[in-house]
Design a protein around this motif. Sequence first.
Motif, PDB file in Angstrom:
ATOM      1  N   VAL A  41      -1.285   4.825  -3.510  1.00 24.62           N
ATOM      2  CA  VAL A  41      -0.332   5.770  -2.988  1.00 24.62           C
ATOM      3  C   VAL A  41      -0.563   6.132  -1.320  1.00 24.62           C
ATOM      4  CG1 VAL A  41       0.828   8.010  -3.146  1.00 24.62           C
ATOM      5  CG2 VAL A  41       0.285   6.775  -5.032  1.00 24.62           C
ATOM      6  N   LEU A  42      -1.837   6.413  -1.191  1.00 24.63           N
ATOM      7  CA  LEU A  42      -2.376   6.712   0.348  1.00 24.63           C
ATOM      8  C   LEU A  42      -2.019   5.283   1.289  1.00 24.63           C
ATOM      9  CD1 LEU A  42      -3.633   8.410   2.338  1.00 24.63           C
ATOM     10  CD2 LEU A  42      -6.005   7.476   1.611  1.00 24.63           C
ATOM     11  N   SER A  43      -2.316   4.243   0.752  1.00 26.73           N
ATOM     12  CA  SER A  43      -2.010   3.243   1.550  1.00 26.73           C
ATOM     13  C   SER A  43      -0.370   3.038   1.949  1.00 26.73           C
ATOM     14  CB  SER A  43      -2.542   1.846   1.052  1.00 26.73           C
ATOM     15  OG  SER A  43      -3.935   2.004   0.716  1.00 26.73           O
ATOM     16  N   HIS A  44       0.433   3.251   0.892  1.00 23.13           N
ATOM     17  CA  HIS A  44       1.788   2.970   1.220  1.00 23.13           C
ATOM     18  C   HIS A  44       2.175   4.201   2.240  1.00 23.13           C
ATOM     19  CE1 HIS A  44       3.101  -0.327  -1.129  1.00 23.13           C
ATOM     20  NE2 HIS A  44       2.415  -0.095  -2.138  1.00 23.13           N
ATOM     21  N   ARG A  45       1.716   5.413   1.883  1.00 24.41           N
ATOM     22  CA  ARG A  45       1.972   6.619   2.746  1.00 24.41           C
ATOM     23  C   ARG A  45       1.673   6.302   4.373  1.00 24.41           C
ATOM     24  NH1 ARG A  45       0.261  12.784   1.784  1.00 24.41           N
ATOM     25  NH2 ARG A  45       1.560  13.722   3.656  1.00 24.41           N
ATOM     26  N   THR A  46       0.394   5.661   4.484  1.00 25.18           N
ATOM     27  CA  THR A  46       0.213   5.143   5.701  1.00 25.18           C
ATOM     28  C   THR A  46       0.922   4.307   6.499  1.00 25.18           C
ATOM     29  OG1 THR A  46      -2.200   5.546   5.244  1.00 25.18           O
ATOM     30  CG2 THR A  46      -1.731   4.178   7.130  1.00 25.18           C
TER      31      THR A  46
END
Length: 313
Positions: free
Chosen positions: A36-41
């Motif tokens: 999720v964090l990777s996509h948020r970035t």
Amino acid sequence: MTEARKGVLAMVAACSIWGLSALYYRLLNHVPPLEVLSHRTLWSLVFFGLVLLVQGRLREVGALLGGGRQLAYVALASLMISANWFLFILSIQIGRAVESSLGYYIFPLVAVLMGAGIFGERLSRAQWGAVALAALAVLGLTLGLGVAPWISLALAVTFALYGVIKKSLRAGPVVSVTAEVILLAPLALVWLWGVHVLGWEGLTGRNVAAFGQSWRESLLLACAGPITAGPLILFSYASRRIPLSTLGLVQYLNPTLQFLVAVLVLGEPFTRWHALAFPMIWAALALYSLDALRQDRALRRAETSAGTSSNMR
């Protein structure tokens, strides 16, 4: 509508999105937090990049990433905000949204302490009292629950450090955050490549590779961009139109909504120790905010008096 009123409405909208974002991340509960964090970035980078492209300000990002001390500050800021984003996502997924809200409540008081320790800023008696009251609340919660609210403390410290670093950046919030996610983007791409191609598992021991599985999953992950970028743009708009004291008071809407969502919607437990600690935190914030308002009014009176004296000469 006056500019000040527009600023207040923008700040309320920003804090409402931040405060209700737990509901969005709860929809992604099955996707490991690092994914999720990777996509948020990445989707934040896309959104910010488009905004700056339309505004014709992409060169400002290049100047910030040109090297030297500013680049070092951007790198440190990117680490702090990435850690903060990860901890928030993780807190939702493991049922610790109440702790998350506590972290954003105590963040201003941690920031005050850092201001005193790093920049030599003097604290008033009221500010010291607010910090002491908050410390007692955290201590009581730790003793009562048998474990420190580490997510709360980590969120408050990483966000406060992020604010300290941002003070040294010669750029506005949108430009600086764009530079930060540019530095984080290669890490996000490597992680997603590992998840989708190599079958890497996150900290939870799960591999989901959610993007592309269905239009719903893909759309939800892509929405991380506007959900991250939109409030920041609104905050930037508000900060240019309303006093810092007003900005500080309205921002408490964010953790308040987080708290209400955690208890009333997500059904997280609210123990007697929470019932003891949270009123102490609220009292500390009230003490701190009232002192900030007093100082702001005194400064305005001094500026008005100085301007009147200057006009009389």
